[in-house]
Structures are given as structure tokens and as C-alpha cells.
Scaffold this active site. Structure first.
Site, PDB file in Angstrom:
ATOM      1  N   GLY A 232       0.819  -1.207   0.000  1.00 36.22           N
ATOM      2  CA  GLY A 232       0.000   0.000   0.000  1.00 36.22           C
ATOM      3  C   GLY A 232       0.850   1.254   0.000  1.00 36.22           C
ATOM      4  O   GLY A 232       0.648   2.149  -0.809  1.00 36.22           O
ATOM      5  N   PHE A 233       1.747   1.358   0.985  1.00 32.53           N
ATOM      6  CA  PHE A 233       2.662   2.494   1.132  1.00 32.53           C
ATOM      7  C   PHE A 233       1.916   3.820   1.313  1.00 32.53           C
ATOM      8  O   PHE A 233       2.479   4.887   1.119  1.00 32.53           O
ATOM      9  CB  PHE A 233       3.629   2.585  -0.060  1.00 32.53           C
ATOM     10  CG  PHE A 233       4.215   1.267  -0.447  1.00 32.53           C
ATOM     11  CD1 PHE A 233       5.112   0.631   0.398  1.00 32.53           C
ATOM     12  CD2 PHE A 233       3.859   0.636  -1.621  1.00 32.53           C
ATOM     13  CE1 PHE A 233       5.657  -0.597   0.057  1.00 32.53           C
ATOM     14  CE2 PHE A 233       4.387  -0.595  -1.971  1.00 32.53           C
ATOM     15  CZ  PHE A 233       5.288  -1.215  -1.127  1.00 32.53           C
ATOM     16  N   GLN A 630      10.973  -4.351   7.190  1.00 31.53           N
ATOM     17  CA  GLN A 630      10.543  -2.957   7.081  1.00 31.53           C
ATOM     18  C   GLN A 630      11.705  -2.049   6.716  1.00 31.53           C
ATOM     19  O   GLN A 630      11.592  -1.165   5.866  1.00 31.53           O
ATOM     20  CB  GLN A 630       9.929  -2.498   8.397  1.00 31.53           C
ATOM     21  CG  GLN A 630       8.532  -3.031   8.649  1.00 31.53           C
ATOM     22  CD  GLN A 630       7.534  -2.450   7.671  1.00 31.53           C
ATOM     23  OE1 GLN A 630       7.087  -1.314   7.792  1.00 31.53           O
ATOM     24  NE2 GLN A 630       7.189  -3.227   6.660  1.00 31.53           N
ATOM     25  N   GLU A 697       7.575   4.044   8.840  1.00 36.20           N
ATOM     26  CA  GLU A 697       7.750   5.305   8.119  1.00 36.20           C
ATOM     27  C   GLU A 697       9.174   5.835   8.212  1.00 36.20           C
ATOM     28  O   GLU A 697       9.765   6.264   7.225  1.00 36.20           O
ATOM     29  CB  GLU A 697       6.781   6.367   8.667  1.00 36.20           C
ATOM     30  CG  GLU A 697       5.333   5.931   8.748  1.00 36.20           C
ATOM     31  CD  GLU A 697       4.635   5.823   7.399  1.00 36.20           C
ATOM     32  OE1 GLU A 697       5.295   6.005   6.349  1.00 36.20           O
ATOM     33  OE2 GLU A 697       3.429   5.541   7.374  1.00 36.20           O
TER      34      GLU A 697
END
Length: 730
Positions: A232-233, A630, A697
Site C-alpha cells: 500500500g505504502f 521494514q 515510516e
């Protein structure tokens, strides 16, 4: 109460859903088998601004298999009530098929519904739409910006005038698109006045809320199902027009409708990281102590909604300085609305700020890490709040040692490997992780297994796994006896799955629910005369592998299974809640130091990344294996931003020229070097029950700047636009 043993949290466990994914049994939005489903294909506007004058559907309707063609001429009028609970930017939302107005190139102007995908695709090619076209405004530099959003402390202009050393720098940051592996897709089915959608979304409650307002339905009449998200990002953080189109087409045809966006349609059917024009003026003394900064920021948004992302906070709090001014101006363009993309705001700001810091270090002859240390703040100077934790200096120390920073020659073009110029660069990163209200439900069954549910998503970080780890330890069960369910609006509501908020928010709700269930079981045992734990202080009882026992005396205890069976209990259940960070105020940020080594072909200007290291102050790491995934993913995304990704628009009509993976370049395996991640051991207990900060993030913030700074060290050329191209280095 005795601390509950932690066997799963902190362990490098494989994904619990990994086998489903590698065997193809994980069902994504377009893969659900819904009886009677037909197919829909959107017809996109071929102009960038204007009005529709006619829609000729005769050839399409005559094509075998085509069931309906829907446009503004024949679509039912939709209520589109106000939606205060949505994640949409403020403004006038796009109302599909409700009028003849075209606001951007690629806007849905019709949809063809057919029995097969091939019939729908060909039918869409047969729809003829005529327009009264106007010249669209799609150039950030030519359009009129809106009113500035200001920030100020001290007197930046006076501070700059008096600064012995001044920089005045202008940066250009290209638009980026998310390009997830799974295209956005929706299957919509009506049963009377109840709507069910299988949708690719990072926020099932947001899609549920949007559809309930568009179709004027009670929330409980809309169900959103999204068990797996194939990347998705940030692209799934709102309900996009195609989801409304699918639901509308299903209502008109009376059939379930499947609508899958093509790869090309993702470039205007969903959002993007906006482009920026960013001027930064920086002042310091000759020892590198910052005295003033003035930020002038222009960012693109759509003409019908006002998108804003957090590009300002890093410039307010990352470094200590008495005088700061900022002016953030949104520039309305005839484009679709931007949306958050990994490291939103902070990733864009970091390229500017960290590139400028590197330039200042070179001007002053100070090591870039030392310059940053000299400007380390003792508190968040934008709010005067203490940092919950801030270990950025430790990130520098560990990173410099592990990367071999002491071998860096500060003189540009001084290190070569044959025809390649070698350079090292670094950058600091910061991100403001989200902490939002969330709920979860936990049930312990009589067979000693547990089910935990929350309506969150998993776009790839491993939510199924990490939440199972948290639940297993809180309940005192093994991983294999806990099932975590997500991605259904029937489950307890949660915040959006983005902004590094899921672990702190949903995880805290899961811990709360599971703690309640465990305490129910302990209370049942210590009050049960037939239990070995009868009369024991409840605070002295812990649970491990499904067995309750006295802390320090494992022999005295019994299993959940025997306890529930003896008490004729089919299950124990509790609802957990997380209400947010609470009243205690602190500056809660995650940090990193990112290091890069690049090689630049001296003759051709080609840039190759050789190795990268990220060191992270991200609180407690729930799953090291997932964390590495991640970090690697974020660094790869940053490499793309730095060297490859650039959306190109034809300003004559607003068409995106490179709307394909053949022309919009993203990193592939050959572009990815040695990547390593290090996590500082520790916790940050500011406002969540797990001591986490969130990692998804911050791992992309600073990557592009570190690469750009390494390119300067290699070549002596300072590139102030993204992506960094060979042309800029020749």
C-alpha cells in the site's frame, strides 16, 4: 501484578501468514469468489479540464456480453452527505457520474459492466466521449499558490542577516507514485439495502464511512472486507472513486461487480506523493551553530481538495536554533488528489534539510556528524516539550562505527575504484509516529486456544504476526494456539493502517483485551476451591504456554483448559481499548541515522549504491525479523526516490506520460546493494502499553539525502533535485 513472561515478543519469528502467501491461498481483494460477479472497466477522461458534451455508448452496448454502460447521463443521483469521519482531505470530493465536469486527466467519466472482463475492456474502448476542453493547469511553477500556512519563532530574517555563514538553496522534488504490487480493486455486492465490499484498503472503517455517506446508508449496513493487502505504502488510506463506481454499478445492475484498476489507472485513480518546490535559507556561526532558517515550501494539491502533509515539523524540531520561519503553500492544480506516501512529509523535508546540513558542513570544513551533534536540541523547541526519548546521537555513534565513517575522505573526488568515483554520505531522519484510538476483542476458548480480532489491515509489515506475538505473551499462550483476525469492519474498529500507528495503537488495544482475559482466568482460578491456585494472591500468578502457575513455583498451577472445563465455561472474552496517548505531553518521535556508499561512473554520471546502513531509535522492537523487512523495504523505497522515481506530466493536457512500470522506474534487485539495519535496544513508554515507536515510516526518511550527500562526496557536484540523474552529474 507479576510481570507476564515474554516468549514471543522480541523473537525473530517467521510470518504466521507466510505459507498462505507463498502458496497463493491468501485472498486479495479481486480474488474472492463472489457468486454471480460480473466485471466493470472504467472509461477515463482524455482531457485535463473541461466539460463532457456527449457520451456515445451505442457501440459498447451492442457488444456481446456488455450489460450496462453508466455515465452522468443515466447514473442515479447520490446523496454524498458530509463525512466527518473520513480520511479525505478537506474540500469538494469528487462526485463520480453526478455532473459533466472534468477536473483532471483520467477522471472516471463512464463505466462498462459486462459478463466477462474481456467484454468489459473492449466495451470500454468503444465508448465515445466528446468534450469542451480547457487548458489544464498542471505545472507547479506556473500555477498560483494558495495562502501560506505559517510557522515562526524568533526572527528568522534578522537571524539570517546577522549570521556569519549563510546558504540560500532551492530544491525540486519530483512527484512519486506508490506502485504497489497489488492493483487497487473492489468487489461490491448489494443484498437489499445492505452493501458488502471486498476492497483493497488500509482503513476498513474509512471505506465503510465513505460508502455509508455516499449512499446514505447506516454504518451497520456497510461491510468492508480486506484480509490481505498486497502493498500500500499509503495508497489505500482513503476510499477512492473506483470503489464508489463499483458499488454504484452493482446497485444499477443488481449483480455483484468486480472492478480492478489497470496499472496505468493507478497513476490517476489513486493518489501520489506530491511534488515540491522548496527554498531553504540557513544561517550559522563559523563553528556551525545554527542561528536561523527560513523555509518556503510549495506543494501540489488538486483543485477540488486541499491535501496537506507534515512537511513542516522536521524543520521546527530536528535541530536547535532560535529563529525559524516557515511558509507552506498548497498549489491547486488540475490533477487528482495526492495522498500520503511512506515517510509522508518528513521524507520530503529530510532531503532538503539534510542536504543543506551536508552543504553547510562542507562549507565550514566540519564533519557532517559533528555538525549535527553541535546542533542537538535538549527539547522540542517548537513546543517546549521534553522528548519522550531521543537517542539520535547514539544512532550517529553506532552508525559511524559500524559503517566505517572514519575511512571517509571529506575531500570530494578523492576516492576512486577504477573508473568509478566513490563517496560516503549520511543523513539524520525523524518521524512523528501516530497513536490513535483503537479497539480489539479477545476470546479464550475451552480448548485452550484464543482468537483475537481487530479491524486493522496488513499491507505487508506483518500485522498478523506481530499482533499474534503481542497477544500470545499477554495471554501466556504459544503462537500456534493464538489466531489473530483482521481486515473486516465487523471486528472492533481501529485507526488507519499507516503513519507507524498500528503497533502502538492496535497493539495496545490487543494487550488490553488479552490482559483482561488473562486476569479473568486468574480470578476464576484463585476463587475456585478445586483449583491448585485457590487462595493465591492473583498478583502472584503468571501464565506460560497455557498454564497458570505461581510466580517462582511452576509446580503449583493448572492449564486454561482444565480450569474452564471444571467451571463449565465455554470461553472467556473481553474487549480492549486504547484511547490515545493521554494527557501527559512529550515530544514523541522515532529517529534514524542513515549511511550510504555510492559509486559514480566518472565518464557517464551513472550512480550505483554500493551499501547502506540504517540505525534506528524506534523503541521496543516487537519482531526483529519483521523489522528487518521494514527497514530493507524503506531503504529500497528511498533509493527509488533518490535515483529513479519521477512522474512526468504532459502539461498540454494533463496526461501522465510514464504511467507504467516500463517507464516509471522503481528499484529492482540489481539496484539493491548490501543493506543492514541496527535497532537501539530500549523502550519508549510515552502513551502506549508496548514501549514502541513504530518503524514503517522512519526507515525511508533520510535515505535520499544520504545518497545525495554521498554523490557529492564522490563527485563534488551538489544535486538539489530528485531524482538524481546522470544528466545532473555531467
Amino acid at each position: 501484578m507479576s510481570p507476564q513472561p515474554q516468549a514471543a515478543v522480541g523473537a525473530p519469528l517467521s510470518r504466521v501468514d507466510g505459507r498462505l502467501k507463498v502458496t497463493g491461498k491468501a485472498l486479495y481483494s479481486a480474488e474472492h469468489d463472489v457468486d454471480g460477479a460480473v466485471h466493470a472497466v472504467i472509461v477515463d477522461a482524455s482531457i485535463g479540464r473541461g466539460r463532457i458534451t456527449s457520451v456515445d455508448t451505442r457501440d459498447a452496448e451492442a457488444h456481446p456480453g456488455v450489460l450496462r454502460v453508466i455515465s452522468h447521463r443515466n447514473a442515479p443521483k447520490l446523496p454524498y452527505r458530509d463525512n466527518p469521519g473520513s480520511n479525505n482531505p478537506p474540500g469538494r470530493r469528487l462526485r463520480v457520474f453526478q455532473d459533466d465536469l472534468v477536473l483532471f486527466h483520467g477522471q472516471p467519466v463512464a463505466v462498462v459492466v459486462a459478463a466477462t472482463l474481456e467484454a468489459a475492456q473492449h466495451g470500454a474502448s468503444l465508448v465515445k466521449v466528446a468534450y469542451d476542453a480547457e487548458q489544464p493547469s498542471t505545472d507547479l511553477h506556473e500555477a498560483e499558490p494558495g495562502e501560506a500556512v505559517p510557522y515562526a519563532r524568533g526572527d528568522a530574517e534578522a537571524g539570517l542577516r546577522s549570521a556569519p555563514v549563510r546558504l540560500d538553496l532551492t530544491y525540486e522534488l519530483a512527484r512519486n507514485h506508490h506502485n504497489p504490487m497489488e492493483p487497487h480493486a473492489t468487489i461490491a455486492r448489494w443484498e437489499g439495502d445492505k452493501l458488502t465490499v471486498w476492497d483493497k484498503t488500509q482503513w476498513v472503517a474509512g471505506t465503510q464511512t465513505e460508502l455509508s455517506t455516499v449512499f446514505d446508508l447506516p454504518m451497520e449496513s456497510v461491510r468492508v472486507i480486506s484480509p490481505f493487502v498486497g502493498g500500500g505504502f499509503g495508497s489505500g488510506l482513503r476510499c477512492w472513486p473506483h470503489t464508489v463506481v463499483a458499488a454504484l454499478a452493482a446497485r444499477v445492475t443488481g449483480r455483484p461487480v468486480k472492478l480492478v484498476l489497470s496499472r496505468r489507472q493507478l497513476y490517476f485513480g489513486t493518489g501520489f506523493r506530491p511534488s515540491y518546490a522548496y527554498r531553504l535559507r540557513l544561517g550559522s556561526d563559523r563553528r556551525g551553530r545554527l542561528s536561523a532558517a527560513a523555509h518556503e515550501i510549495d506543494a501540489e494539491t488538486s483543485s477540488y481538495e486541499s491535501f496537506f502533509e507534515a512537511v513542516m515539523p522536521a524543520g521546527q524540531m530536528l535541530y536547535s536554533m532560535p529563529n525559524v520561519s516557515q511558509a507552506y503553500r498548497r498549489v491547486p492544480l488540475d490533477v487528482n488528489t495526492p495522498i500520503w506516501m511512506r515517510g509522508p512529509g518528513f521524507a520530503s523535508a529530510s532531503f532538503v534539510i539534510e542536504s543543506a546540513m551536508d552543504e553547510l558542513a562542507d562549507r565550514l570544513g566540519i564533519d557532517p556528524i559533528e555538525l549535527r551533534r553541535r546542533n542537538e536540541p535538549s527539547e522540542d523547541e517548537s513546543t517546549n516539550e521534553p522528548f519522550s526519548t531521543r537517542r539520535l546521537s547514539e544512532c550517529y555513534t553506532v552508525g559511524a562505527r559500524e559503517f566505517g565513517w572514519d575511512r571517509r575522505n571529506p575531500r570530494p573526488r578523492s576516492t576512486r575504484d577504477g573508473d568509478w568515483l566513490i563517496g560516503l554520505g549520511m543523513a539524520a531522519g525523524v518521524y512523528d509516529p501516530g497513536r490513535y484510538p483503537a479497539q480489539a476483542r479477545a476470546r479464550l476458548d475451552a480448548d485452550g486456544t484464543a482468537v483475537v480480532e481487530a479491524a486493522t489491515s496488513d499491507m505487508g509489515p506483518g500485522t498478523y504476526t506481530s499482533q499474534t506475538q503481542v497477544a500470545a505473551d499477554a495471554l501466556g499462550l504459544t503462537m500456534r494456539t493464538v489466531t489473530f483476525r483482521l481486515g473486516d469492519s465487523l471486528y472492533p474498529p481501529t485507526s488507519p493502517h499507516g503513519g507507524s500507528a498500528t503497533m502502538a495503537s492496535v497493539g495496545s488495544a490487543v494487550v488490553d483485551a488479552c490482559n483482561q482475559v488473562r486476569r479473568q482466568a486468574i480470578k476464576l482460578a484463585v476463587e475456585d476451591r478445586e483449583s491448585p491456585l485457590y487462595g493465591v494472591n492473583a498478583d502472584d500468578v503468571v501464565v506460560r504456554s497455557g498454564r497458570l502457575h505461581v510466580q517462582g513455583n511452576p509446580a503449583r498451577g493448572e492449564t486454561y483448559k482444565s480450569l474452564l472445563a471444571r467451571n463449565n465455561r465455554a470461553h472467556l472474552e473481553a474487549n480492549g481499548t486504547y484511547n490515545g496517548p493521554g494527557a501527559e505531553r512529550s515530544a514523541y518521535f522515532a529517529y534514524n541515522a542513515t549511511f550510504a556508499e555510492v559509486a559514480v561512473d566518472a565518464a557517464l554520471g551513472l550512480v550505483r549504491v554500493r551499501r547502506m546502513l540504517g540505525v534506528y531509535d524506534a523503541g521496543r522492537i516487537i519482531s526483529p525479523k519483521l523489522a528487518d523487512s521494514q527497514a530493507i523495504g524503506g531503504i529500497v523505497g528511498g533509493i527509488g526516490t533518490a535515483l529513479l522515481e519521477h512522474t512526468v506530466t504532459d502539461h498540454r493536457d494533463g496526461r501522465i506520460v510514464n504511467a507504467s512500470l516500463a517507464d516509471y522506474l522503481v528499484p529492482v534487485n540489481a539496484d539493491i546493494p548490501e543493506i543492514r539495519a541496527i535497532y537501539l535496544d530500549g523502550e519508549d513508554n510515552a502513551g502506549n502499553l508496548l514501549g514502541v515507536k513504530g518503524l514503517g515510516e522512519v526507515v525511508q526518511v533520510g535515505v535520499a539525502a544520504a545518497i545525495g550527500n554521498a554523490v557529492f562526496n564522490a563527485t563534488g557536484r551538489r544535486v538539489r533535485q530528485l531524482p538524481i540523474t546522470a544528466e545532473a552529474l555531467l
